[in-house]
Design a protein around this motif. Structure first.
Motif, PDB file in Angstrom:
ATOM      1  N   ALA A  34       0.852  -1.193   0.000  1.00 30.14           N
ATOM      2  CA  ALA A  34       0.000   0.000   0.000  1.00 30.14           C
ATOM      3  C   ALA A  34       0.883   1.237   0.000  1.00 30.14           C
ATOM      4  O   ALA A  34       2.079   1.167   0.290  1.00 30.14           O
ATOM      5  N   HIS A  35       0.308   2.372  -0.347  1.00 28.35           N
ATOM      6  CA  HIS A  35       0.986   3.631  -0.111  1.00 28.35           C
ATOM      7  C   HIS A  35       1.164   3.764   1.409  1.00 28.35           C
ATOM      8  O   HIS A  35       0.238   3.455   2.178  1.00 28.35           O
ATOM      9  N   SER A  36       2.327   4.222   1.830  1.00 23.38           N
ATOM     10  CA  SER A  36       2.584   4.249   3.265  1.00 23.38           C
ATOM     11  C   SER A  36       3.545   5.376   3.634  1.00 23.38           C
ATOM     12  O   SER A  36       4.355   5.816   2.815  1.00 23.38           O
ATOM     13  N   ILE A  37       3.431   5.807   4.880  1.00 22.18           N
ATOM     14  CA  ILE A  37       4.330   6.786   5.471  1.00 22.18           C
ATOM     15  C   ILE A  37       4.802   6.197   6.790  1.00 22.18           C
ATOM     16  O   ILE A  37       3.995   5.970   7.695  1.00 22.18           O
ATOM     17  N   SER A  38       6.100   5.924   6.887  1.00 22.92           N
ATOM     18  CA  SER A  38       6.631   5.255   8.075  1.00 22.92           C
ATOM     19  C   SER A  38       7.610   6.157   8.801  1.00 22.92           C
ATOM     20  O   SER A  38       8.600   6.620   8.207  1.00 22.92           O
ATOM     21  N   TYR A  39       7.354   6.388  10.060  1.00 26.80           N
ATOM     22  CA  TYR A  39       8.194   7.246  10.897  1.00 26.80           C
ATOM     23  C   TYR A  39       9.255   6.395  11.579  1.00 26.80           C
ATOM     24  O   TYR A  39       8.939   5.458  12.315  1.00 26.80           O
ATOM     25  N   VAL A  40      10.518   6.709  11.327  1.00 26.23           N
ATOM     26  CA  VAL A  40      11.619   5.987  11.956  1.00 26.23           C
ATOM     27  C   VAL A  40      11.830   6.564  13.353  1.00 26.23           C
ATOM     28  O   VAL A  40      12.285   7.688  13.504  1.00 26.23           O
ATOM     29  N   HIS A  77      24.704  -0.311  10.826  1.00 30.36           N
ATOM     30  CA  HIS A  77      24.271  -0.271  12.222  1.00 30.36           C
ATOM     31  C   HIS A  77      23.633  -1.602  12.577  1.00 30.36           C
ATOM     32  O   HIS A  77      22.749  -2.089  11.876  1.00 30.36           O
ATOM     33  N   ASP A  78      24.105  -2.215  13.672  1.00 30.07           N
ATOM     34  CA  ASP A  78      23.592  -3.521  14.088  1.00 30.07           C
ATOM     35  C   ASP A  78      22.534  -3.435  15.180  1.00 30.07           C
ATOM     36  O   ASP A  78      22.124  -4.452  15.721  1.00 30.07           O
ATOM     37  N   GLY A  79      22.094  -2.238  15.509  1.00 29.26           N
ATOM     38  CA  GLY A  79      21.137  -2.089  16.609  1.00 29.26           C
ATOM     39  C   GLY A  79      19.691  -2.265  16.216  1.00 29.26           C
ATOM     40  O   GLY A  79      18.801  -2.141  17.053  1.00 29.26           O
ATOM     41  N   GLY A  80      19.409  -2.560  14.934  1.00 29.79           N
ATOM     42  CA  GLY A  80      18.026  -2.704  14.499  1.00 29.79           C
ATOM     43  C   GLY A  80      17.349  -1.358  14.321  1.00 29.79           C
ATOM     44  O   GLY A  80      17.973  -0.303  14.401  1.00 29.79           O
ATOM     45  N   ASP A  81      16.051  -1.407  14.068  1.00 28.77           N
ATOM     46  CA  ASP A  81      15.290  -0.171  13.887  1.00 28.77           C
ATOM     47  C   ASP A  81      13.828  -0.417  14.233  1.00 28.77           C
ATOM     48  O   ASP A  81      13.366  -1.567  14.260  1.00 28.77           O
ATOM     49  N   GLU A  82      13.112   0.673  14.484  1.00 23.96           N
ATOM     50  CA  GLU A  82      11.684   0.620  14.781  1.00 23.96           C
ATOM     51  C   GLU A  82      10.979   1.724  14.008  1.00 23.96           C
ATOM     52  O   GLU A  82      11.482   2.844  13.926  1.00 23.96           O
ATOM     53  N   CYS A  83       9.821   1.391  13.437  1.00 24.48           N
ATOM     54  CA  CYS A  83       9.047   2.365  12.668  1.00 24.48           C
ATOM     55  C   CYS A  83       7.571   2.287  13.044  1.00 24.48           C
ATOM     56  O   CYS A  83       7.050   1.190  13.293  1.00 24.48           O
ATOM     57  N   LEU A  84       6.930   3.438  13.063  1.00 28.69           N
ATOM     58  CA  LEU A  84       5.473   3.518  13.185  1.00 28.69           C
ATOM     59  C   LEU A  84       4.966   3.828  11.791  1.00 28.69           C
ATOM     60  O   LEU A  84       5.257   4.892  11.247  1.00 28.69           O
ATOM     61  N   SER A  85       4.218   2.897  11.201  1.00 27.10           N
ATOM     62  CA  SER A  85       3.901   2.965   9.775  1.00 27.10           C
ATOM     63  C   SER A  85       2.400   3.115   9.542  1.00 27.10           C
ATOM     64  O   SER A  85       1.591   2.358  10.094  1.00 27.10           O
ATOM     65  N   PHE A  86       2.053   4.100   8.703  1.00 25.13           N
ATOM     66  CA  PHE A  86       0.663   4.372   8.351  1.00 25.13           C
ATOM     67  C   PHE A  86       0.447   3.912   6.904  1.00 25.13           C
ATOM     68  O   PHE A  86       1.057   4.457   5.979  1.00 25.13           O
ATOM     69  N   HIS A  87      -0.421   2.913   6.704  1.00 24.17           N
ATOM     70  CA  HIS A  87      -0.694   2.343   5.385  1.00 24.17           C
ATOM     71  C   HIS A  87      -2.061   2.837   4.903  1.00 24.17           C
ATOM     72  O   HIS A  87      -3.066   2.665   5.601  1.00 24.17           O
ATOM     73  N   LEU A  88      -2.090   3.419   3.721  1.00 27.12           N
ATOM     74  CA  LEU A  88      -3.310   4.039   3.206  1.00 27.12           C
ATOM     75  C   LEU A  88      -3.958   3.170   2.133  1.00 27.12           C
ATOM     76  O   LEU A  88      -3.307   2.778   1.158  1.00 27.12           O
ATOM     77  N   ALA A  89      -5.239   2.879   2.307  1.00 28.77           N
ATOM     78  CA  ALA A  89      -6.013   2.209   1.272  1.00 28.77           C
ATOM     79  C   ALA A  89      -6.178   3.155   0.082  1.00 28.77           C
ATOM     80  O   ALA A  89      -6.075   4.374   0.235  1.00 28.77           O
ATOM     81  N   PRO A  90      -6.425   2.625  -1.132  1.00 29.62           N
ATOM     82  CA  PRO A  90      -6.561   3.492  -2.314  1.00 29.62           C
ATOM     83  C   PRO A  90      -7.542   4.642  -2.127  1.00 29.62           C
ATOM     84  O   PRO A  90      -7.277   5.767  -2.552  1.00 29.62           O
ATOM     85  N   LEU A  91      -8.673   4.384  -1.468  1.00 31.58           N
ATOM     86  CA  LEU A  91      -9.651   5.444  -1.256  1.00 31.58           C
ATOM     87  C   LEU A  91      -9.077   6.548  -0.379  1.00 31.58           C
ATOM     88  O   LEU A  91      -9.316   7.743  -0.623  1.00 31.58           O
ATOM     89  N   ALA A  92      -8.293   6.173   0.631  1.00 27.88           N
ATOM     90  CA  ALA A  92      -7.681   7.173   1.507  1.00 27.88           C
ATOM     91  C   ALA A  92      -6.660   8.002   0.741  1.00 27.88           C
ATOM     92  O   ALA A  92      -6.552   9.211   0.940  1.00 27.88           O
ATOM     93  N   VAL A  93      -5.908   7.375  -0.167  1.00 30.29           N
ATOM     94  CA  VAL A  93      -4.932   8.103  -0.980  1.00 30.29           C
ATOM     95  C   VAL A  93      -5.641   9.119  -1.864  1.00 30.29           C
ATOM     96  O   VAL A  93      -5.213  10.270  -2.002  1.00 30.29           O
ATOM     97  N   GLU A  94      -6.758   8.703  -2.477  1.00 28.93           N
ATOM     98  CA  GLU A  94      -7.487   9.580  -3.391  1.00 28.93           C
ATOM     99  C   GLU A  94      -8.015  10.828  -2.689  1.00 28.93           C
ATOM    100  O   GLU A  94      -8.130  11.887  -3.300  1.00 28.93           O
ATOM    101  N   ARG A  95      -8.325  10.722  -1.415  1.00 35.88           N
ATOM    102  CA  ARG A  95      -8.873  11.865  -0.683  1.00 35.88           C
ATOM    103  C   ARG A  95      -7.919  13.058  -0.683  1.00 35.88           C
ATOM    104  O   ARG A  95      -8.348  14.209  -0.591  1.00 35.88           O
ATOM    105  N   PHE A  96      -6.619  12.784  -0.762  1.00 32.95           N
ATOM    106  CA  PHE A  96      -5.641  13.862  -0.672  1.00 32.95           C
ATOM    107  C   PHE A  96      -5.267  14.426  -2.038  1.00 32.95           C
ATOM    108  O   PHE A  96      -4.555  15.420  -2.117  1.00 32.95           O
TER     109      PHE A  96
END
Length: 277
Positions: A34-40, A77-96
Motif C-alpha cells: 500500500a501507499h505508506s508513510i513510516s516514521y523511523v 548499524h547492528d542495533g536494528g530499527d523501529e518504525c510507526l507505519s501508516f498504510h493508506l487504502a486506495p480510497l484514503a490516498v485519493e482523498r488527498f
C-alpha cells in the motif's frame, strides 16, 4: 522480515514495525502492499527503491508507493530499527488528491513539521494521548502532501564509507542531543575535517548536522510534552535547549503551535487539535 504488530485496521491501517537485522543479514526484495508513510523512531537502515539509495535515521520518514519493489539494508548499524507505519487504502490516498510523483520520493529527512506528528503518533500508540491513530494518520498524510513536493532533491553519489560515517555520527548526535554539540565535535566523531563532514552529512542525510541536532531535541520534546507531570521549562532544558524562550520559539516554528497548545491537543482536546493542525 521485521515483526509487525497491527495497531489499527481501516482505510488508514497502522503498524508497529520492529527489525533486528544486522549487517550480516542479506537483504531481499520486498513489495509495498500500500501507499505508506513510516516514521523511523529508533535506529537506522538503508532503503533502495526505484534505483535510488536512502539512509534513514531516527526522525526520518520512509515513503512507500503501492506495488513498488524495495530492499532494506543494514550495512551501517547492528542495533536494528523501529518504525510507526501508516498504510493508506486506495480510497484514503485519493482523498488527498496528491500527484503520484510525491509518492515516488522514497524517503524524507527529519523534517520537524512531520517529526513532531510522528512523535504524537507514538504517544497515541503507547496510550499516552487520547487522540485516535486515524486522526494522526490523516494529519500526517495531509502535512506530507503539503511539504513533500518542495523537499524533493537530487541525490548525489556518496561512497559506502561516507554513508557509514554519516549514519553513525547521526546516531551519536541523536543519543547525545541533550548535551552541547558543535560542528567540530561531531566532525571529530566522524573522523573528518569540519568542512568535509558538513558536506558528507548533508549529502547523505539531507540535513545539516545542526539541523539534525535541533530536530532530535524537538522530537524528544514532542515525546515528553503529553505528560502533564513534566513542566514545560524542565522539558526544554532536559532535551538540550538553553532556555525556555528559545525552545518555545523553535518548537512553534517547527510545529506551528506552542508547546502548551501541543500538549493540550495531545491530551485529546479536539477543539485545540483542530485549531492547531
Amino acid at each position: 522480515m521485521p515483526d509487525a504488530t497491527r495497531l489499527r485496521e481501516g482505510p488508514i491501517a497502522v503498524l508497529d514495525y520492529r527489525c533486528d537485522a544486522t549487517c550480516t543479514d542479506a537483504p531481499f526484495t520486498e513489495r509495498h502492499a500500500a501507499h505508506s508513510i513510516s516514521y523511523v523512531r529508533r535506529g537506522s537502515f538503508g532503503y533502495r527503491s526505484r534505483g535510488r539509495q536512502h539512509e534513514l535515521v531516527a526522525g526520518a520518514f520512509l515513503i512507500g508507493r503501492r506495488d513498488d519493489e524495495f530492499l532494506c539494508t543494514h550495512d551501517h548499524h547492528d542495533g536494528g530499527d523501529e518504525c510507526l507505519s501508516f498504510h493508506l487504502a486506495p480510497l484514503a490516498v485519493e482523498r488527498f488528491d496528491a500527484r503520484d510523483a510525491i509518492w515516488r520520493v522514497g524517503a524524507l529527512p527529519a523534517i520537524p513539521e512531520l517529526a513532531v506528528i510522528g512523535e504524537l503518533g507514538q504517544a497515541v500508540a503507547e496510550g499516552r494521548s487520547d487522540l485516535g491513530l486515524d486522526e494522526i494518520g490523516m494529519l500526517l498524510t495531509a502535512r506530507f502532501v503539503e511539504l513533500a513536493g518542495a523537499r524533493q532533491r537530487k541525490a548525489l553519489a556518496a561512497s559506502a564509507h561516507d554513508r557509514r560515517r554519516a549514519v553513525e555520527t547521526a546516531l551519536w548526535i541523536d543519543a547525545n542531543a541533550h548535551a552541547e554539540i558543535d560542528l567540530d565535535g561531531a566532525a571529530d566523531v566522524a573522523g573528518l575535517s569540519p568542512w568535509h563532514f558538513l558536506r558528507v552529512f548533508a549529502n547523505v542525510l539531507g540535513v545539516t548536522p545542526h539541523q539534525y541536532l535541533v530536530r532530535a531535541r524537538l522530537r524528544r520534546a514532542a515525546r515528553l510534552l503529553p505528560d502533564p507531570a513534566r513542566a514545560i521549562t524542565d522539558i526544554a532544558l532536559d532535551v538540550g535547549f538553553a532556555d525556555l524562550s528559545n525552545f518555545v520559539r523553535t518548537f512553534r516554528r517547527a510545529a506551528g503551535v506552542s508547546p502548551r497548545a501541543f500538549r493540550q491537543a495531545a491530551k485529546g482536546d479536539r477543539a485545540r487539535f483542530s485549531a492547531c493542525f
